[in-house]
Design a protein around this motif. Structure first.
Motif, PDB file in Angstrom:
ATOM      1  N   ALA A 150      57.422  56.577  73.907  1.00 46.28           N
ATOM      2  CA  ALA A 150      57.975  55.863  72.758  1.00 46.28           C
ATOM      3  C   ALA A 150      59.080  54.945  73.253  1.00 46.28           C
ATOM      4  CB  ALA A 150      58.534  56.852  71.740  1.00 46.28           C
ATOM      5  N   ALA A 151      59.410  53.963  72.419  1.00 49.54           N
ATOM      6  CA  ALA A 151      60.462  53.017  72.791  1.00 49.54           C
ATOM      7  C   ALA A 151      61.129  52.471  71.538  1.00 49.54           C
ATOM      8  CB  ALA A 151      59.879  51.879  73.630  1.00 49.54           C
ATOM      9  N   ASN A 152      62.197  51.739  71.738  1.00 50.18           N
ATOM     10  CA  ASN A 152      62.913  51.094  70.643  1.00 50.18           C
ATOM     11  C   ASN A 152      63.834  50.060  71.278  1.00 50.18           C
ATOM     12  OD1 ASN A 152      63.989  50.470  68.108  1.00 50.18           O
ATOM     13  ND2 ASN A 152      64.348  52.618  67.558  1.00 50.18           N
ATOM     14  N   TYR A 153      64.424  49.203  70.463  1.00 48.01           N
ATOM     15  CA  TYR A 153      65.449  48.308  71.002  1.00 48.01           C
ATOM     16  C   TYR A 153      66.386  47.871  69.902  1.00 48.01           C
ATOM     17  CZ  TYR A 153      62.724  44.166  69.378  1.00 48.01           C
ATOM     18  OH  TYR A 153      62.052  43.217  68.637  1.00 48.01           O
TER      19      TYR A 153
ATOM     20  N   GLY B 297      57.962  40.202  75.655  1.00 47.19           N
ATOM     21  CA  GLY B 297      58.171  39.968  77.083  1.00 47.19           C
ATOM     22  C   GLY B 297      58.535  41.201  77.875  1.00 47.19           C
ATOM     23  N   PHE B 298      58.940  42.288  77.173  1.00 50.43           N
ATOM     24  CA  PHE B 298      59.308  43.491  77.925  1.00 50.43           C
ATOM     25  C   PHE B 298      58.057  44.228  78.358  1.00 50.43           C
ATOM     26  CE2 PHE B 298      60.367  47.987  78.439  1.00 50.43           C
ATOM     27  CZ  PHE B 298      61.467  47.899  79.281  1.00 50.43           C
ATOM     28  N   SER B 299      58.057  44.636  79.618  1.00 49.96           N
ATOM     29  CA  SER B 299      56.941  45.406  80.151  1.00 49.96           C
ATOM     30  C   SER B 299      57.474  46.757  80.647  1.00 49.96           C
ATOM     31  CB  SER B 299      56.304  44.641  81.312  1.00 49.96           C
ATOM     32  OG  SER B 299      55.214  45.373  81.827  1.00 49.96           O
ATOM     33  N   PRO B 300      56.804  47.845  80.269  1.00 51.34           N
ATOM     34  CA  PRO B 300      55.589  47.957  79.461  1.00 51.34           C
ATOM     35  C   PRO B 300      55.864  47.822  77.961  1.00 51.34           C
ATOM     36  CG  PRO B 300      56.343  50.142  80.120  1.00 51.34           C
ATOM     37  CD  PRO B 300      57.259  49.146  80.785  1.00 51.34           C
ATOM     38  N   ALA B 301      54.928  47.173  77.252  1.00 43.48           N
ATOM     39  CA  ALA B 301      55.008  47.089  75.791  1.00 43.48           C
ATOM     40  C   ALA B 301      54.664  48.455  75.209  1.00 43.48           C
ATOM     41  CB  ALA B 301      54.046  46.035  75.276  1.00 43.48           C
TER      42      ALA B 301
ATOM     43  N   TRP C  17      62.092  48.129  85.796  1.00 39.70           N
ATOM     44  CA  TRP C  17      61.523  49.336  85.203  1.00 39.70           C
ATOM     45  C   TRP C  17      60.034  49.516  85.507  1.00 39.70           C
ATOM     46  CZ3 TRP C  17      63.951  53.461  84.693  1.00 39.70           C
ATOM     47  CH2 TRP C  17      63.362  54.548  84.026  1.00 39.70           C
ATOM     48  N   PRO C  18      59.198  48.481  85.460  1.00 37.65           N
ATOM     49  CA  PRO C  18      57.790  48.701  85.829  1.00 37.65           C
ATOM     50  C   PRO C  18      57.653  49.254  87.258  1.00 37.65           C
ATOM     51  CG  PRO C  18      58.029  46.618  84.704  1.00 37.65           C
ATOM     52  CD  PRO C  18      59.434  47.129  84.952  1.00 37.65           C
ATOM     53  N   LYS C  19      58.485  48.765  88.162  1.00 42.51           N
ATOM     54  CA  LYS C  19      58.410  49.244  89.539  1.00 42.51           C
ATOM     55  C   LYS C  19      58.945  50.676  89.626  1.00 42.51           C
ATOM     56  CE  LYS C  19      58.991  47.556  94.230  1.00 42.51           C
ATOM     57  NZ  LYS C  19      59.556  48.784  94.841  1.00 42.51           N
TER      58      LYS C  19
ATOM     59  N   ASP D  89      56.995  53.811  91.175  1.00 40.45           N
ATOM     60  CA  ASP D  89      57.548  54.526  92.331  1.00 40.45           C
ATOM     61  C   ASP D  89      57.907  55.975  92.004  1.00 40.45           C
ATOM     62  OD1 ASP D  89      57.241  52.197  93.729  1.00 40.45           O
ATOM     63  OD2 ASP D  89      59.371  51.669  93.776  1.00 40.45           O
ATOM     64  N   ALA D  90      58.313  56.224  90.745  1.00 43.45           N
ATOM     65  CA  ALA D  90      58.698  57.586  90.358  1.00 43.45           C
ATOM     66  C   ALA D  90      57.497  58.388  89.854  1.00 43.45           C
ATOM     67  CB  ALA D  90      59.784  57.546  89.282  1.00 43.45           C
ATOM     68  N   GLY D  91      56.334  57.738  89.800  1.00 39.75           N
ATOM     69  CA  GLY D  91      55.135  58.435  89.344  1.00 39.75           C
ATOM     70  C   GLY D  91      55.174  58.792  87.864  1.00 39.75           C
ATOM     71  N   LEU D  92      55.804  57.939  87.059  1.00 38.29           N
ATOM     72  CA  LEU D  92      55.857  58.198  85.622  1.00 38.29           C
ATOM     73  C   LEU D  92      54.582  57.694  84.958  1.00 38.29           C
ATOM     74  CD1 LEU D  92      59.492  56.981  84.743  1.00 38.29           C
ATOM     75  CD2 LEU D  92      58.755  59.218  85.594  1.00 38.29           C
ATOM     76  N   LYS D  93      54.233  58.328  83.830  1.00 39.77           N
ATOM     77  CA  LYS D  93      53.145  57.815  83.005  1.00 39.77           C
ATOM     78  C   LYS D  93      53.720  56.731  82.085  1.00 39.77           C
ATOM     79  CE  LYS D  93      50.788  62.231  83.104  1.00 39.77           C
ATOM     80  NZ  LYS D  93      50.798  63.538  82.446  1.00 39.77           N
ATOM     81  N   ALA D  94      52.849  56.114  81.309  1.00 43.68           N
ATOM     82  CA  ALA D  94      53.299  55.110  80.340  1.00 43.68           C
ATOM     83  C   ALA D  94      54.333  55.742  79.410  1.00 43.68           C
ATOM     84  CB  ALA D  94      52.114  54.587  79.546  1.00 43.68           C
TER      85      ALA D  94
END
Ligand SMILES: *[C@@H]1O[C@H](CO)[C@@H](O)[C@H](O)[C@H]1NC(C)=O
Ligand SMILES: *[C@@H]1O[C@H](CO)[C@@H](O)[C@H](O)[C@H]1NC(C)=O
Ligand SMILES: *[C@@H]1O[C@H](CO)[C@@H](O)[C@H](O)[C@H]1NC(C)=O
Length: 195
Positions: free
Chosen positions: A178-181, A24-28, A164-166, A170-175
């Protein structure tokens, strides 16, 4: 472009592409950000004690040569909010750069920055029934002249309801690179501030 090449090879580097973000978290994100609390390595979704997470973790990446600056966010996506769940920003730290150090094969990224939002460890309130909170880490390339967009200054300051998607748009970030949780159980009362 050099960066594109680095990211493409990075995305291909992981032999297992299990998802590194919660359902459910975006971006995956598939690529795992290495996160260590002391010697505790966070495999995606690991439940840890609140006391383990009191101090800012060490982060980095495996099998990747990094350069440039990086931005890290840590977001609780399970804040009780009426019948639904909201977010809490637990850290937004800029200016991560490769330290040249490794830990367990991880190329460590470090920063001297304590903002835009300093790290504060999880402390999910008690709930019946219990509801573990998911704390998501996302690492992005940091654009030149990065600044918190005006529309997000309040969320970054109050730490409440960051979208975070917004923010990415708005900050012009790319995808994310890496991620973790990790998870901390609601009502965990292990000491938050002890080492
Ligand atoms: C790193 O590279 C080695 C050698 O190619 C490989 O065995 C290992 O699975 C890689 N680790 C990760 C986390 O991608
Ligand atoms: C993650 O991996 C799955 C399975 O290989 C793939 O379908 C999906 O497109 C990948 N997602 C990203 C963001 O790379
Ligand atoms: C080292 O990293 C691997 C993943 O690359 C992880 O599975 C393992 O638990 C880590 N070990 C230590 C001691 O940090």
């Amino acid at each position: 472009m050099l960066f594109t090449t680095v990211v493409s090879s990075l995305l291909l580097a992981g032999s297992t592409l299990a998802q590194s973000t919660p359902a459910g978290f975006s971006p995956a994100v598939n690529q795992t950000l290495d996160v260590y609390y002391g010697t505790t390595y966070i495999t995606p979704g690991l439940m840890v004690k609140k006391s383990t997470t009191a101090k800012q973790p060490t982060i980095g990446l495996t099998n990747v040569t990094l350069s440039g600056k990086y931005l890290l966010a840590m977001i609780d996506i399970d804040r009780p909010n009426g019948a639904s769940r909201g977010t809490v920003l637990h850290a937004l730290l800029q200016d991560f750069t490769p330290s040249g150090q490794t830990q367990n094969g991880t190329s460590i990224l470090t920063t001297k920055a304590t903002g835009p939002s300093s790290y504060f460890g999880p402390a999910p309130p008690a709930e019946t029934p219990k509801h573990p909170h998911n704390y998501v880490f996302v690492l992005h390339e940091q654009p030149a002249n990065f600044a918190v967009p005006a529309a997000h200054k309040n969320a970054v300051q109050t730490r409440m309801s960051i979208d975070w998607p917004k923010f990415i748009a708005d900050a012009g970030l790319k995808a994310p690179i890496a991620a973790n949780y990790l998870q901390v159980q609601s009502g965990d009362n292990t000491k938050r501030w002890d080492a």
